[in-house]
Write an enzyme that holds these catalytic residues in place. Sequence first.
Site, mmCIF file in Angstrom:
data_model
loop_
_atom_site.group_PDB
_atom_site.id
_atom_site.type_symbol
_atom_site.label_atom_id
_atom_site.label_comp_id
_atom_site.label_asym_id
_atom_site.label_seq_id
_atom_site.Cartn_x
_atom_site.Cartn_y
_atom_site.Cartn_z
ATOM 1 N N GLN A 92 0.759 -1.219 0.136
ATOM 2 C CA GLN A 92 0.064 -0.024 0.108
ATOM 3 C C GLN A 92 0.996 1.173 -0.063
ATOM 4 O OE1 GLN A 92 -3.483 -0.125 -0.489
ATOM 5 N NE2 GLN A 92 -2.747 -2.038 -0.844
ATOM 6 N N HIS B 259 1.556 3.056 -3.105
ATOM 7 C CA HIS B 259 0.636 3.658 -4.158
ATOM 8 C C HIS B 259 0.955 5.416 -4.199
ATOM 9 C CE1 HIS B 259 -2.639 1.206 -5.291
ATOM 10 N NE2 HIS B 259 -2.563 0.701 -4.185
ATOM 11 N N GLU C 211 -9.366 1.249 5.615
ATOM 12 C CA GLU C 211 -9.748 0.591 4.258
ATOM 13 C C GLU C 211 -9.508 -0.731 3.704
ATOM 14 O OE1 GLU C 211 -8.724 1.915 -0.162
ATOM 15 O OE2 GLU C 211 -7.179 2.322 1.226
ATOM 16 N N HIS C 212 -8.236 -1.122 4.239
ATOM 17 C CA HIS C 212 -7.884 -2.703 4.227
ATOM 18 C C HIS C 212 -7.310 -3.082 5.733
ATOM 19 C CE1 HIS C 212 -6.928 -0.817 0.040
ATOM 20 N NE2 HIS C 212 -7.313 -1.904 -0.232
ATOM 21 N N ASP D 69 -6.907 -6.423 -4.552
ATOM 22 C CA ASP D 69 -6.684 -5.351 -5.445
ATOM 23 C C ASP D 69 -6.882 -5.883 -6.918
ATOM 24 O OD1 ASP D 69 -6.134 -3.575 -3.786
ATOM 25 O OD2 ASP D 69 -3.923 -3.599 -4.013
ATOM 26 N N HIS E 153 -53.839 17.221 3.861
ATOM 27 C CA HIS E 153 -53.381 15.752 3.748
ATOM 28 C C HIS E 153 -54.548 14.876 4.343
ATOM 29 C CE1 HIS E 153 -49.155 16.930 3.059
ATOM 30 N NE2 HIS E 153 -48.986 15.470 2.977
#
Length: 429
Positions: free
Chosen positions: A253, A256, A321-322, A355, A414
């Site tokens: 990661q 990235h 996230e992961h 991934d 109504h």
Amino acid sequence: MIKIYDMNEVRDQDIFLRHDAVKDVSQPVAEIIRRVRAEGDAALYHYAREFDKVELSALAVTEQELDEALAAEEPEFLAVLEQAAKNIRAYHAKQKRQSFVMEEKEGVILGQKIMPLARVGIYVPGGTAAYPSTVLMNAIPAHIAGVGEIVMVTPPGKDGKVNPAILAAAKIAGVTQIYKVGGAQAIAALAYGTESIPQVDKIVGPGNAYVAEAKKQVFGQVNIDMIAGPSEVLVIADGKSNPAFVAADLLSQAEHDKMASAVLVTESRQLAQAVAQELERQIPLLEREEIARASIDNNGKIIVAPDLEQAIDVANRIAPEHLELCVDSPFDYLSQIKNAGSIFLGRWNPEPMGDYFAGPNHTLPTSGTARFYSPLSVDDFIKKSQFSYYTRPALEKEYRQVSLFAKKEGLTAHARAVDIRFDEKEAGT
């Protein structure tokens, strides 16, 4: 070098803290959107020259270009793409919802109608890396949902062409239209439409800060998937874990981008120190060494917790996230995981399996939003309408309750809309 902390030395909100300053791009993005709305294709050609350094003769990718891309790719990689697509389809097919009808009361029919979005836009990044996996992960759920038109935008290279791996993935995933446009201008084109690019109902896919800001600004004109931040991984590993494996997973990661965050939480100080040493050994071996180094040194952390239960508690508060759970019998702990985008169980399931290949989606909530957001799924490409039907006798049984409810809220019109149907004077007119 990565820093090691005791659990009580770092606050939850600081675990995925990015130390690089985030630049405010709201004003330039607003100007790009304004210009695309006003000038259409002309603005897109202008920004291609300014940002991508390319003079385009057309925005659309042709069938010939698609065929050339498939011919340019090695058969082995095409086979991998096909198998990955098969795995992703099989997983996401389980997510497909069905319409339903209820007839539990006499004279009353209730239901929900599931319908695909008519047209969606997929943003696929270019720049420092090409991501055919992004194409598969975004287009295949849309295709399964039944979306009629899947419009992909991606920035061209300086030669005016799109990376052939991205085009090959688009062909396999069922993308219907592809355009050579990137950045905030691509998001604006999808949101408002131009002479060449059709307006879509929803925009999905990751991008840089300009793309994220553009998605934020056009939300409401179109729907979006989420505002994604930099990638992040939190690995929970016990003292039996192989430090080389754990370090490699963190770096998967960290490479990235410089803003990515990689965190290890362990009950073993010995493992913590061994992983720190492994990171120093492995970082120089990477092609993206400079990026990984910045990510690990500035945003990486190793946290030593008293035991695995408290390590899991840290993860739940962070909502990564992961999340990797590198322990024996990982399913024994699965019920304890409350907040995570995607969970990777066991010592032989590194995050890159998610991934690319396993089947679950890799478009995930970041920055703690796994507390309330979910991974991209078929649900992101559908809409729901509800319907109801009452016969006269069925309404007569319940209209007084509805009338009372409406009057309690002060909405007498109504109430009148139901009462009038059983008022002999009014009903007879």
